[in-house]
Design an enzyme around this catalytic site. Structure first.
Site, mmCIF file in Angstrom:
data_model
loop_
_atom_site.group_PDB
_atom_site.id
_atom_site.type_symbol
_atom_site.label_atom_id
_atom_site.label_comp_id
_atom_site.label_asym_id
_atom_site.label_seq_id
_atom_site.Cartn_x
_atom_site.Cartn_y
_atom_site.Cartn_z
ATOM 1 N N SER A 47 0.829 -1.206 0.000
ATOM 2 C CA SER A 47 0.000 0.000 0.000
ATOM 3 C C SER A 47 0.864 1.256 0.000
ATOM 4 O O SER A 47 0.488 2.265 -0.602
ATOM 5 C CB SER A 47 -0.968 0.005 1.184
ATOM 6 O OG SER A 47 -0.274 -0.126 2.410
ATOM 7 N N GLU A 48 2.045 1.213 0.657
ATOM 8 C CA GLU A 48 2.985 2.332 0.582
ATOM 9 C C GLU A 48 4.429 1.861 0.620
ATOM 10 O O GLU A 48 4.758 0.852 1.249
ATOM 11 C CB GLU A 48 2.768 3.341 1.733
ATOM 12 C CG GLU A 48 1.585 4.268 1.561
ATOM 13 C CD GLU A 48 0.350 3.785 2.258
ATOM 14 O OE1 GLU A 48 -0.729 4.390 2.069
ATOM 15 O OE2 GLU A 48 0.438 2.776 2.994
ATOM 16 N N THR A 49 5.274 2.641 -0.052
ATOM 17 C CA THR A 49 6.730 2.507 -0.004
ATOM 18 C C THR A 49 7.284 3.890 0.297
ATOM 19 O O THR A 49 6.812 4.886 -0.253
ATOM 20 C CB THR A 49 7.283 1.995 -1.346
ATOM 21 O OG1 THR A 49 6.742 0.694 -1.605
ATOM 22 C CG2 THR A 49 8.792 1.922 -1.337
ATOM 23 N N PHE A 67 4.927 6.837 -1.285
ATOM 24 C CA PHE A 67 4.283 6.486 -2.549
ATOM 25 C C PHE A 67 3.394 5.254 -2.380
ATOM 26 O O PHE A 67 3.800 4.267 -1.752
ATOM 27 C CB PHE A 67 5.330 6.174 -3.629
ATOM 28 C CG PHE A 67 6.077 7.376 -4.133
ATOM 29 C CD1 PHE A 67 5.738 7.956 -5.350
ATOM 30 C CD2 PHE A 67 7.122 7.928 -3.399
ATOM 31 C CE1 PHE A 67 6.432 9.067 -5.826
ATOM 32 C CE2 PHE A 67 7.816 9.030 -3.859
ATOM 33 C CZ PHE A 67 7.466 9.610 -5.084
ATOM 34 N N HIS A 78 0.631 4.607 8.703
ATOM 35 C CA HIS A 78 1.504 3.463 9.007
ATOM 36 C C HIS A 78 2.875 3.626 8.365
ATOM 37 O O HIS A 78 3.890 3.207 8.961
ATOM 38 C CB HIS A 78 0.811 2.130 8.652
ATOM 39 C CG HIS A 78 1.141 1.527 7.342
ATOM 40 N ND1 HIS A 78 0.483 1.856 6.182
ATOM 41 C CD2 HIS A 78 2.083 0.592 6.998
ATOM 42 C CE1 HIS A 78 0.989 1.148 5.186
ATOM 43 N NE2 HIS A 78 1.956 0.381 5.638
#
Length: 278
Positions: A47-49, A67, A78
């Site tokens: 979901s995110e990096t 991102f 998170h």
């Protein structure tokens, strides 16, 4: 030409590996282009990096860019906690009196570092009532009151479902939800239900390739702002929310109120340490 960069993958809102919400953290992101960062985020398919960079604002300990697989976010919950956990473990920043300051697109974010958990203060939030019936028409469950667009950096559609059982067994129309929120530039939808001391949360962003976010910090922050504005909680209150069981996780989110300030926290555990060739 690729460069070997330090990399960690951190599970957030849990102390048990594989039971929270993972975030990929590139610990030395300096020199990467926007396109490279976006490509890496699409490749991890989380979901995110996040990408850690030197700070540019006075008072910040580090800077982070966040991102999703499709776009950059000004702030996310998170990833903020997971990145702080990874930064501390890597020795890139040292808390001072139990505090860290993260710089991201939304501005400076204050973090509190405890013995076994971290928390952040929502940098800002604002609520706008959604009067269009399509805001909740995608939910096949009873909803209490009006939905709100809650801006915490990401903008979440927030609604209260009448009953935890109804939320846990929710049937919903992903396409109808995406058709409502995507053209408005929103991030997705966060639903919650509360019965006594028990609070359950679910977050959905199908238009961004995330049918259901396992455990969402900004979504929980948006739900907390919704509850505060509705008078369900107030100064000095706190609660612990559960999220993720519908997708095989078991996340726990600590929510605390100091006046109008909202603090979101939880535990983190590193699952992967290594290098990425980017």
């Amino acid at each position: 030409m690729t460069v070997s960069r330090r990399f960690a993958q951190v599970d957030v809102f849990t102390a048990i590996p594989l039971m929270g919400n993972p975030v990929a953290v590139v610990l030395d992101g300096e020199g990467l282009s926007d396109a490279q960062m976006q490509a890496m985020a699409a490749w991890t398919n989380l979901s995110e990096t996040t990408f850690v960079l030197p700070p540019t604002q006075a008072g910040a300990d580090y800077r982070v860019r966040i991102f999703t697989p499709k776009t950059e976010l000004p702030f996310a919950g998170h990833p903020t906690l997971g990145t702080a956990h990874a930064v501390i473990e890597a020795g890139l920043a040292t808390p001072r009196a139990g505090r860290l300051v993260q710089e991201c697109k939304v501005g400076l974010v204050d973090l509190t570092v405890g013995a076994d958990r971290l928390s952040f203060r929502l940098p800002r939030y604002a609520l706008t009532e959604l009067t269009d019936p399509e805001a909740t028409a995608w939910i096949n469950a009873p909803v209490k009151g009006a939905a709100q667009a809650v801006d915490v950096g990401p903008v979440w559609l927030v609604a209260e479902v009448d009953g935890i059982d109804a939320l846990e067994n929710l049937a919903h129309d992903e396409a109808r939800l995406a058709a409502f929120y995507v053209p408005k530039g929103m991030t997705g939808a966060t639903l919650y239900a509360a019965e006594g001391e028990r609070v359950v949360v679910r977050s959905f962003a199908p238009g961004d390739g995330i049918p259901e976010d396992p455990v969402c910090g900004s979504g929980n922050g948006a739900a907390a702002a919704f509850r505060l504005a509705a008078g369900q909680v107030g100064d000095g209150d706190s609660y612990r929310a559960s999220q993720g069981r519908q997708v095989g996780r078991d996340g726990w989110i600590d929510v605390r109120f100091e006046g109008v300030d909202i603090h979101i926290g939880g535990q983190c555990v590193t699952v992967i340490n290594g290098t990425a060739q980017i």
